[in-house]
Design an enzyme around this catalytic site. Structure first.
Site, PDB file in Angstrom:
ATOM      1  N   GLU A 131      30.180 -31.047  42.111  1.00  0.00           N
ATOM      2  CA  GLU A 131      29.722 -29.821  41.466  1.00  0.00           C
ATOM      3  C   GLU A 131      29.173 -28.905  42.562  1.00  0.00           C
ATOM      4  OE1 GLU A 131      26.990 -28.336  37.695  1.00  0.00           O
ATOM      5  OE2 GLU A 131      26.640 -30.307  38.556  1.00  0.00           O
ATOM      6  N   HIS A 143      21.274 -25.561  42.277  1.00  0.00           N
ATOM      7  CA  HIS A 143      21.942 -25.925  43.522  1.00  0.00           C
ATOM      8  C   HIS A 143      21.302 -25.137  44.657  1.00  0.00           C
ATOM      9  CE1 HIS A 143      25.591 -28.094  41.923  1.00  0.00           C
ATOM     10  NE2 HIS A 143      25.096 -27.563  40.824  1.00  0.00           N
ATOM     11  N   HIS A 197      29.688 -22.468  37.407  1.00  0.00           N
ATOM     12  CA  HIS A 197      28.741 -21.802  38.304  1.00  0.00           C
ATOM     13  C   HIS A 197      29.412 -20.562  38.889  1.00  0.00           C
ATOM     14  CE1 HIS A 197      25.417 -24.715  38.269  1.00  0.00           C
ATOM     15  NE2 HIS A 197      26.371 -25.628  38.086  1.00  0.00           N
ATOM     16  N   ARG A 229      32.775  -7.164  24.376  1.00  0.00           N
ATOM     17  CA  ARG A 229      33.667  -6.409  25.263  1.00  0.00           C
ATOM     18  C   ARG A 229      33.911  -7.122  26.584  1.00  0.00           C
ATOM     19  NH1 ARG A 229      30.733  -2.068  23.005  1.00  0.00           N
ATOM     20  NH2 ARG A 229      29.275  -2.086  24.763  1.00  0.00           N
ATOM     21  N   ASP A 250      21.807 -31.139  24.238  1.00  0.00           N
ATOM     22  CA  ASP A 250      20.426 -31.627  24.271  1.00  0.00           C
ATOM     23  C   ASP A 250      19.450 -30.672  23.609  1.00  0.00           C
ATOM     24  OD1 ASP A 250      20.453 -29.606  26.139  1.00  0.00           O
ATOM     25  OD2 ASP A 250      19.504 -30.769  27.751  1.00  0.00           O
ATOM     26  N   GLY A 251      19.957 -29.569  23.047  1.00  0.00           N
ATOM     27  CA  GLY A 251      19.085 -28.601  22.409  1.00  0.00           C
ATOM     28  C   GLY A 251      18.416 -27.643  23.367  1.00  0.00           C
ATOM     29  N   ASP A 275      25.131 -34.456  31.978  1.00  0.00           N
ATOM     30  CA  ASP A 275      24.618 -33.747  33.159  1.00  0.00           C
ATOM     31  C   ASP A 275      23.281 -34.364  33.566  1.00  0.00           C
ATOM     32  OD1 ASP A 275      24.638 -31.943  35.258  1.00  0.00           O
ATOM     33  OD2 ASP A 275      23.906 -30.253  34.071  1.00  0.00           O
ATOM     34  N   ALA A 310      17.509 -28.039  35.447  1.00  0.00           N
ATOM     35  CA  ALA A 310      18.091 -28.806  36.552  1.00  0.00           C
ATOM     36  C   ALA A 310      18.688 -30.100  36.011  1.00  0.00           C
ATOM     37  CB  ALA A 310      17.029 -29.099  37.613  1.00  0.00           C
ATOM     38  N   GLY A 311      19.821 -29.985  35.331  1.00  0.00           N
ATOM     39  CA  GLY A 311      20.414 -31.151  34.706  1.00  0.00           C
ATOM     40  C   GLY A 311      19.631 -31.522  33.459  1.00  0.00           C
TER      41      GLY A 311
END
Length: 397
Positions: A131, A143, A197, A229, A250-251, A275, A310-311
């Site tokens: 990734e 990242h 990303h 658009r 995960d909400g 993730d 972050a994940g």
């Protein structure tokens, strides 16, 4: 000893089949059916086979997580090939890709070589996903922007070689590859290309998919959103029938309504992912994702001081339950956790994600609350799962 699991409610092929059975031999499913089971298909009983009465529990393939950075305190970026796979296996993930975040090219090469040496592609860890580092600075998320790099054919050749045949997926911002030479090179190497990303608009993302990209990395996150658009990469993926859309249910990463939209717009093409980072299966605290510190509070992982997500700390069983609670029919949610990611990453060729004859004998019995009750990998039941070495049976559901 061979094992037959019978009296189950099998979920496969988009439907729930009652009274199902599967026979596990030599790490594979050697026979399957409904009603009175038979190893030969001719009706005769076979001695020397251990019987497991599922008592009406749901029988599903082992989960396949195509995007996972670690768990149990361990991270693939640190070269840890044990804690993450073992943690997720305990929640039913029998196949996963170890994901690496952005690092300098030399470090990524070295990490890949070390991981490949420690994990030859059997067991739970079936391969790797890069990734990064070929990501857009404007959408790099968690990242390290200092380590981002432009994609080149030479760079991906080095990484593919370091992957030793186990590099299965690479995420790339396609606007950084204007002629799509890198995308095509990865496809030639039989590596799945994911758009993610990215600052790409609809047209650029659609062109990248036409050039061979086949996955959208965690749809809705780290990319331009849907707009009437300027529909962006998500709509481009909806309109590209060969593209699989990853979602993190995960909400926190996406609203449940967006999850429902993805399943409606791309039926059979949504893959549930975790993730997950090192904190999965652990408590709150301070961890690392690659070179960056991560604070986990109430199960939500973010860069410090209110930084980006972050994940996650998700496991695949929880991902399945969240999808069903959001309104996704159970058979569709199971496919999104099994056969869809297996197909997207080529793991279906190894028998993952299926309960068909000759498939890998990776399977789960889920209770009425969709929690793993018993788990098998390569035909062997995990020690410590309910019923292992015992005579008690799960209560009927």
């Amino acid at each position: 000893m061979s094992t037959v699991v019978h009296s189950a409610r099998r979920i496969t092929g988009g439907e729930i089949v009652a009274g199902a059975w599967v026979l596990l031999e030599g790490g594979r499913i050697s026979a399957a059916g409904t009603g009175s089971w038979s190893a030969t298909g001719a009706g005769q009983e076979v001695a020397g086979i251990r019987e497991v009465d599922a008592a009406g529990a749901y029988l599903v393939p082992g989960f396949v997580d195509m995007h996972c950075h670690g768990g149990g305190g361990g991270s693939f970026d640190d070269g840890d090939t044990s804690r993450g796979p073992l943690t997720h296996l305990a929640y039913g993930t029998t196949s996963l890709l170890g994901s690496l975040v952005t690092n300098p090219l030399d470090r990524l090469e070295a990490t890949l070589r070390r991981l490949v040496a420690d994990a030859p592609g059997d067991g739970t860890l079936k391969g790797f996903h890069l990734e990064g580092p070929f990501l857009a600075a404007s959408h790099c998320g968690a990242h390290n922007p200092s380590f981002l790099a432009p994609p080149t054919v030479e760079a991906v050749d080095r990484l593919v070689e370091a992957g030793g045949g186990l590099l299965r997926q690479v995420t790339i911002a396609p606007e950084l590859d204007p002629c799509f030479a890198v995308i095509r090179r990865l496809v030639d190497h039989k590596v799945a290309v994911a758009v993610g990303h990215t600052d790409a608009d609809y047209d650029t993302a659609r062109a990248a998919f036409d050039a061979g990209a086949s996955i959208l990395t965690h749809a809705f996150n780290a990319m331009n959103g849907l707009h009437h658009r300027a529909p962006g990469p998500v709509a481009a993926a909806f309109d590209s029938p060969h593209v699989t859309l990853e979602v993190i249910p995960d909400g926190h990463h996406a609203h449940d309504s967006m999850l429902r939209m993805a399943f409606h717009a791309a039926p059979g093409r949504v893959a549930l992912i975790t993730d997950a980072m090192a904190a999965a299966g652990c408590g709150d605290g301070t961890y690392h994702l690659g070179s960056l510190p991560v604070e986990v509070n109430d199960g939500v992982a973010r860069l410090p001081h209110g930084g980006p997500i972050a994940g996650s700390t998700l496991t695949m069983d929880a991902a399945l339950r969240r999808a069903v609670a959001a309104g996704i029919p159970l058979p569709e949610a199971v496919a999104a956790a099994t056969s869809v990611p297996a197909r997207a990453t080529g793991l279906d060729g190894d028998g993952a994600g299926s309960l068909g004859v000759r498939s890998a004998a990776d399977l789960i019995l889920l209770d009425r609350n969709l929690r793993p009750h018993r788990i098998w990998q390569a035909g062997e039941e995990l020690p410590g799962t309910k019923g292992q070495g015992q005579q008690d049976q799960p209560s009927r559901i």
